[in-house]
Enzyme design. Structure first.
Site, PDB file in Angstrom:
ATOM      1  N   VAL A 170      14.363  39.612  -0.110  1.00  0.00           N
ATOM      2  CA  VAL A 170      14.456  39.165  -1.621  1.00  0.00           C
ATOM      3  C   VAL A 170      13.568  40.248  -2.262  1.00  0.00           C
ATOM      4  CG1 VAL A 170      13.634  37.495  -3.539  1.00  0.00           C
ATOM      5  CG2 VAL A 170      14.802  36.760  -1.360  1.00  0.00           C
TER       6      VAL A 170
ATOM      7  N   SER B 267       7.894  35.983 -14.110  1.00  0.00           N
ATOM      8  CA  SER B 267       9.265  35.564 -14.656  1.00  0.00           C
ATOM      9  C   SER B 267       9.976  36.727 -15.480  1.00  0.00           C
ATOM     10  CB  SER B 267       9.264  34.424 -15.499  1.00  0.00           C
ATOM     11  OG  SER B 267       9.180  33.244 -14.877  1.00  0.00           O
TER      12      SER B 267
ATOM     13  N   ASP C 154      24.998  36.438 -27.801  1.00  0.00           N
ATOM     14  CA  ASP C 154      26.383  35.863 -28.148  1.00  0.00           C
ATOM     15  C   ASP C 154      27.577  36.906 -27.577  1.00  0.00           C
ATOM     16  OD1 ASP C 154      28.385  34.352 -29.281  1.00  0.00           O
ATOM     17  OD2 ASP C 154      28.422  35.318 -31.086  1.00  0.00           O
TER      18      ASP C 154
ATOM     19  N   ASP D 231      18.209  29.018 -13.848  1.00  0.00           N
ATOM     20  CA  ASP D 231      16.836  28.679 -14.582  1.00  0.00           C
ATOM     21  C   ASP D 231      17.165  27.715 -15.450  1.00  0.00           C
ATOM     22  OD1 ASP D 231      14.580  29.349 -16.271  1.00  0.00           O
ATOM     23  OD2 ASP D 231      14.834  31.452 -15.485  1.00  0.00           O
TER      24      ASP D 231
ATOM     25  N   HIS E 173      12.611  29.045 -21.259  1.00  0.00           N
ATOM     26  CA  HIS E 173      12.547  30.038 -20.310  1.00  0.00           C
ATOM     27  C   HIS E 173      13.565  30.612 -20.057  1.00  0.00           C
ATOM     28  CE1 HIS E 173      11.611  31.370 -16.112  1.00  0.00           C
ATOM     29  NE2 HIS E 173      10.302  31.532 -16.534  1.00  0.00           N
TER      30      HIS E 173
END
Length: 444
Positions: A336, A373, A207, A196, A227
């Site tokens: 997929v 997405s 983090d 991406d 994104h």
């Protein structure tokens, strides 16, 4: 994905209710910014997401670059003992480079860069077409050249996001009963490659979640971008840290593979070459799940890399693009896991939460996003959870374990019923098991 700013006043007039709800959500997640600024941030970020309907237009432009694949010698015949990491010291590389330079001279091309694709046993050279030249005659000539394994245009791809009003909820928390699911698995130590744009690895909710960070966009430094950061949060944001959201698989570790870039207009773009480099890296470094929240045309190089990933048992998830007749590539590629945010898609397409999704944004912020997405990101998180439980399950068998709720309004994945089928236990009170059998079906 294309981002566009809208006036805050207009947003407030159109969505007063959602803004009040956003205020409640911001208080719940304890955002440490001034209140009015937090509301403006969430409204602006959510309203900024708009449909990637310009993707077909981008694809329609004549390609100005091509990729030329040259054979690598089989590993056991290589005098330098190449086995992946030492490609740049390959003694035969100079000879292949000379071949590429000769091809460039013969066809009037400009050699831009090269990259090893040892997963496919090829060297890939990116070439720029001469001004005014069409790609088709050059590609036809290269196809007849014995020095070339194959050649193809550099294709264009776009992230799959859309625009919706603010409704600050985390749908998967309720629909997928994530609190109960985490009693069974969190995707612990499963390596998820996010192919991406750049991920903000030091975001409070991310983090420590990014294990690997690599940049495959030529001529640019690694950058934190909207994104990629939003997709990463859906997959693996921290759970129980007192701020923000919770990812579907908070125990997973992310490979932040920057193959896309955010343009000045806000659109997120990728191409065949950058995506291929990232996929090649993911295959060489043990990715177990690969998320590709993007869409574009079929591409031979990417098809081969995806096929190799599937042969190795990697779970590859793609965002379904309703604007394309076949749903767009890679979602259209056999095997997929194609995912949409809305129902009424082909039966083979999975449906997952993808509307009004709270997630991580750059600048240590949170906001709401929509689009396939983020539906794909939910399924990638689910794949990490299932991979923790059944790491060696074959892809065909894994697809067969997925349970979808067949109601009048939705055919979305039922994660709890899926986990019940995989583990034989009832992590969510066996609600699906007690429902009518007619309402639940295996994934196609």
């Amino acid at each position: 994905m294309k981002l566009s700013a809208i006036p805050m006043v207009a947003a407030g007039r159109q969505a007063a209710g959602p803004l009040r709800a956003a205020l409640c959500w911001i208080r719940r997640v304890q955002l440490r910014v001034p209140l009015l600024a937090a509301i403006a941030m969430a409204a602006g970020a959510a309203a900024a997401q708009s449909a990637a309907t310009d993707a077909p237009a981008a694809d329609a432009q004549a390609p100005r670059e091509i990729l030329i694949m040259l054979h690598l010698p089989p590993p056991h015949f290589r005098p330098d003992g190449y086995h992946g990491a030492n490609y740049r010291d390959d003694a035969a590389r100079a000879a292949r480079r000379r071949t590429a330079e000769a091809l460039a001279r013969e066809h009037g091309l400009a050699l831009v860069e090269d990259w090893a694709m040892p997963a496919l046993n090829v060297d890939c050279y990116r070439m720029q077409l001469p001004p005014g030249a069409a790609s088709a005659p050059i590609l036809e000539a290269l196809a007849r050249d014995s020095r070339v394994k194959w050649a193809q245009p550099v294709q264009s791809y776009s992230a799959q996001a859309a625009s919706d009003p603010l409704y600050p909820v985390q749908p998967a928390a309720q629909l997928w009963q994530l609190a109960e699911v985490r009693k069974v698995a969190t995707g612990r130590k499963v390596l998820v490659a996010v192919v991406d744009s750049g991920i903000e690895a030091d975001h409070p909710d991310l983090d420590g979640q990014v294990a690997v960070q690599e940049n495959f966009v030529d001529g640019q430094r690694y950058a934190s971008e909207t994104h990629g950061t939003a997709v990463a949060g859906v997959i693996a944001a921290h759970a129980g840290n007192g701020v923000g959201i919770e990812g579907v698989a908070p125990g997973a570790r992310l490979m932040a593979l920057r193959a896309c870039w955010q343009e000045a207009s806000g659109a997120t773009r990728c191409n065949s070459f950058t995506l291929a480099k990232a996929l090649n890296y993911a295959l060489l470094h043990g990715a177990q799940v690969i998320n590709m929240s993007l869409s574009g045309p079929d591409d031979r190089l990417l098809q081969q890399l995806i096929g190799l990933a599937q042969a190795r048992g990697v779970r590859l998830v793609g965002a379904y693009d309703a604007a394309r007749p076949d749903g767009g590539f890679p979602a259209s590629h056999p095997g997929v896991f194609a995912v949409a945010a809305e129902a009424a898609q082909p039966a083979s397409v999975l449906v997952a939460p993808g509307r009004d999704i709270p997630t991580t944004l750059t600048g240590a912020r949170w906001g709401l996003v929509s689009g396939s997405s983020y539906a794909a990101a939910h399924v990638s998180g689910m794949m990490a959870v299932l991979t923790e439980l059944k790491p060696r399950m074959a892809l065909a068998e894994l697809r067969g374990t997925l349970v979808t709720g067949a109601t009048a309004s939705s055919t979305s994945i039922d994660m709890c019923a899926t986990l019940t089928r995989v583990t034989g236990k009832c992590p969510c009170g066996c609600t699906p098991a007690n429902a009518s059998a007619a309402n639940y079906a295996r994934s196609p």
